[in-house]
Design a protein around this motif. Structure first.
Motif, mmCIF file in Angstrom:
data_model
loop_
_atom_site.group_PDB
_atom_site.id
_atom_site.type_symbol
_atom_site.label_atom_id
_atom_site.label_comp_id
_atom_site.label_asym_id
_atom_site.label_seq_id
_atom_site.Cartn_x
_atom_site.Cartn_y
_atom_site.Cartn_z
ATOM 1 N N LYS B 257 0.822 -1.213 0.000
ATOM 2 C CA LYS B 257 0.000 0.000 0.000
ATOM 3 C C LYS B 257 0.857 1.264 0.000
ATOM 4 O O LYS B 257 0.458 2.286 -0.508
ATOM 5 C CB LYS B 257 -1.008 -0.008 1.140
ATOM 6 N N VAL B 260 1.329 2.773 -3.494
ATOM 7 C CA VAL B 260 0.237 3.599 -3.987
ATOM 8 C C VAL B 260 0.143 4.904 -3.198
ATOM 9 O O VAL B 260 -0.043 5.976 -3.766
ATOM 10 C CB VAL B 260 -1.086 2.817 -3.891
ATOM 11 N N GLU B 261 0.330 4.802 -1.883
ATOM 12 C CA GLU B 261 0.167 5.989 -1.035
ATOM 13 C C GLU B 261 1.234 7.033 -1.304
ATOM 14 O O GLU B 261 0.938 8.210 -1.480
ATOM 15 C CB GLU B 261 0.244 5.590 0.449
ATOM 16 N N ASP B 277 -7.002 -11.946 -6.071
ATOM 17 C CA ASP B 277 -7.520 -11.203 -4.918
ATOM 18 C C ASP B 277 -7.873 -12.125 -3.758
ATOM 19 O O ASP B 277 -8.771 -12.955 -3.847
ATOM 20 C CB ASP B 277 -8.775 -10.447 -5.385
ATOM 21 N N VAL B 362 -3.067 -0.240 -10.801
ATOM 22 C CA VAL B 362 -3.392 0.807 -9.832
ATOM 23 C C VAL B 362 -4.403 1.751 -10.463
ATOM 24 O O VAL B 362 -4.117 2.390 -11.478
ATOM 25 C CB VAL B 362 -2.133 1.599 -9.419
ATOM 26 N N ARG B 366 -5.859 2.637 -5.844
ATOM 27 C CA ARG B 366 -6.086 1.308 -5.264
ATOM 28 C C ARG B 366 -5.609 0.234 -6.242
ATOM 29 O O ARG B 366 -5.629 0.430 -7.453
ATOM 30 C CB ARG B 366 -7.581 1.099 -4.974
#
Lengths: 300, 371
Positions: B257, B260-261, B277, B362, B366
């Motif tokens: 994460k 992406v952040e 997933d 992405v 997300r």
């Protein structure tokens, strides 16, 4: 390609130069290699993030305004300036008349202390730097200058010009030059040497703080370890230009940045650091005082 | 005189500490857990920590193993092979019954030899380099897939879905990063595509603009990166800053994460090869919910894998009623497991029989699995 690498190199070099000035000024006045100087730059980067966090979470300012960045810079400068003065008071001043090895060891101790302090206080993980208002860039034939690169280079040049004026045109600048030339004599003619040394640490630390915030913006990631590498590079730059010489630190920083960038781009990015340190060794062999350094034995 | 007293007191205290910790640990069953628990890949270590912690708490609530409480011995290898060897020796000396870890292939591989000599079973939740299981060791298992499968998936996606031919390949010189990049290149070459650029970067650096500038010269449509997320963040950010429109593809090491952040807008449109997933696997729901309740966050890429690796070890110990490495390994190898990741079975090398890789993208900050 060449233009792009030159731009990258000049950006990197102007940051090295800013940090190198701190090494060189302190050495010029008390003949100490302040190994904790890289950590001051790291603290500046962290202070920038902390200030940003405070301002934006309290909704005092928009994350993308120029004012926010100005506040980050000012907070970092004040904080690091205070740190610089305090470190000198606590770790170096009591050892001023001690053998030369003692303050050096003390400096290494401060460096390790600060690294670990930040690691424990802020965590060992990389921290992402916020995307500030400086976005976009200019496309040129054969390269691109981003707005942030322009910002870094301009700020660095302004800072260095300011420092030059301060040293050449003000009373405190005159006192600094006098102290660098002969500490005892300066004291005899009524200069408060302790104050001069404090001011030197303040200015050097402030420059490093600005460099810290700018590098944080440039790379977007910081951690507690960045001071070590940057400190090593900046120290190299200071020696390359001639330790104790202010224009030398500027020249050394810019040269080092260019050598690294061009070496990485044209030869191999693997050996980037090797080029930098190989040049250093060559310079020391053929010109032990550095490019613009003066022979200290003649100065005394 | 005063100094001498101080020394005596200090030594006595140190001795007392040793005695108490040993006395306390005598009744427990030790399990070694190793990975980059601190440092720049600390986020990955956190996944391992959380996954194993959930498993151990579950089992201890049920009364532990072989009538003893399970105790975790942490080993921080900081993704450094030398540290990993030190950690492995420490584990063997502490007589752990098994090891969950390490995270990075560069650490799992050298450590596995030490575990073999110490008679300890090793289950890695995340080391994807083929060499981990290819050396014929009896004690190694991996719950995740392999980089030859993953590289194939990436190459397939570039050729069939994106229909691009100009690919630049970059890696971080680690066992994992270079392995993945090379497997991808192999698969691309099978499809008749030769990379326009092949190079590497050094982990932990901050400025990749010089390398990216060289890559930009070759005008690639796609950049494949073999490596971990901290460098991927910098690469994507600096690529966009240099005005490169190249598509960015990477492997499971970037499925974090933080990527992406921190990379923000620069990460948009990046493709990552990873397993399907986990939130859609019904067996995994229990772990995912426990994680949310306990740590307040969603599971990371390898949290559930870490949990499964730990549970497999415990179940094998419970089934064989033994702490003998060879017996445990044999049991793991011959059993058809029902796990939180669905059914799992190992081949003779210690790899899982089925490991499907899919591509994620992405989108709007997300990770989204592409169908």
């Amino acid at each position: 390609m060449l233009l792009q690498q030159l731009v990258n190199g000049l950006t990197l070099g102007s940051v090295y130069a800013l940090i190198a000035l701190g090494y060189t000024m302190v050495y010029g006045i008390i003949e100490l290699i302040n190994f904790a100087h890289g950590e001051i730059y790291m603290l500046g980067a962290y202070m920038g993030i902390v200030t940003f966090g405070l301002l934006t979470t309290l909704n005092l300012m928009a994350p993308d305004s120029a004012l926010t960045l100005a506040c980050m810079m000012i907070a970092a400068v004040l904080f690091c300036g205070a740190c610089g003065i305090t470190i000198e008071r606590l770790a170096y001043r009591p050892l001023r008349t001690a053998p030369r090895l003692s303050p050096l060891i003390s400096a290494l101790g401060v460096s390790i202390f600060l690294q670990n302090f930040v690691m424990l206080a802020q965590g060992p993980r990389d921290k992402g730097f916020p995307e500030l208002f400086i976005q976009g860039g200019i496309d040129l034939p054969g390269g691109r200058i981003s707005a942030i690169q322009i910002f870094i280079m301009t700020t660095s040049v302004l800072m260095m010009w300011g420092l030059h004026l301060l040293v050449r045109r003000t009373r405190i600048g005159k006192a600094m030059r006098a102290t660098a030339q002969d500490k005892q004599m300066a004291e005899l003619v009524g200069i408060d040497v302790n104050r001069v040394i404090s001011v030197t640490f303040l200015i050097g630390s402030a420059l490093a703080a600005v460099a810290g915030v700018m590098v944080g913006m440039y790379y977007g990631l910081i951690n507690f370890y960045i001071g070590y590498i940057a400190g090593m590079k900046a120290f190299t730059a200071a020696v390359l230009g001639g330790i104790g010489s202010i224009p030398g630190a500027m020249l050394g920083g810019i040269l080092l940045g260019l050598i690294e960038s061009l070496g990485a781009g044209y030869i191999s990015s693997e050996y980037k650091d090797v080029f930098a340190f190989a040049i250093l060794i060559l310079v020391l062999i053929f010109r032990p005082t550095g490019l613009l350094g003066t022979d200290t034995s003649k100065r005394a | 005189m005063g100094r001498g007293w101080l020394r005596v007191v200090c030594n006595a205290l140190a001795l007392l500490l040793l005695v108490t910790t040993n006395a306390y640990a005598a009744g427990t069953l030790k399990v070694g857990v190793a990975g980059p628990l601190t440092g720049d890949q600390g986020a990955l270590g956190q996944e391992l920590k959380n996954g194993v912690t959930i498993a151990v708490e579950e089992w201890n609530a049920k009364g532990g193993l072989l009538g003893r409480r399970i105790e975790i011995v942490w080993g921080d290898d900081q993704h450094d092979p030398k540290q990993a060897v030190a950690v492995a020796n420490k584990f063997v000396n502490e007589e752990v019954v098994g090891v969950v870890g390490h995270f990075n292939s560069s650490c799992s591989i050298p450590a596995s030899n030490i575990y073999r000599d110490g008679g300890v079973v090793q289950l890695t939740p995340a080391s994807t380099n083929p060499r981990f299981t290819e050396r014929g060791l009896w004690n190694v298992f991996r719950v995740c897939g392999r980089d030859d499968q993953q590289g194939g998936a990436a190459a397939n996606f570039i050729v069939k879905k994106l229909k691009k031919t100009k690919v630049a390949v970059l890696h971080d010189k680690t066992t994992y990063g270079q392995g993945l990049a090379d497997e991808t290149v192999k698969a691309l070459e099978k499809a008749g595509i030769k990379p326009v650029y092949y190079g590497n970067i050094t982990q932990g650096e901050k400025d990749y603009r010089p390398v990216l500038t060289s890559i930009k010269q070759t005008n690639p449509e796609v950049l494949f990166y073999g490596g971990i997320y901290p460098e991927a963040i910098l690469l994507t950010k600096q690529m966009r800053e240099l005005g490169m429109k190249t598509a960015f593809i990477s492997g499971d090491g970037v499925w974090a994460k933080e990527f992406v952040e921190i990379a923000g807008k620069a990460a948009e449109g990046a493709f990552i090869t990873f397993t399907p997933d986990q939130t859609r696997i019904k067996e995994a729901q229990g772990v995912i919910q426990q994680h949310k309740a306990k740590f307040g966050t969603a599971v990371g890429a390898y949290t559930v894998y870490s949990y499964v690796a730990a549970v497999l070890l415990f179940e094998a110990i419970a089934a064989t009623q033994s702490t003998d490495g060879a017996k445990i390994a044999e049991h793991i190898r011959k059993t058809k497991w029902k796990t939180a990741l669905g059914p799992i079975q190992f081949d003779h090398k210690g790899d899982v029989l089925v490991s499907p890789y899919v591509v994620w993208e992405v989108k709007n900050g997300r990770f989204v699995e592409l169908q």
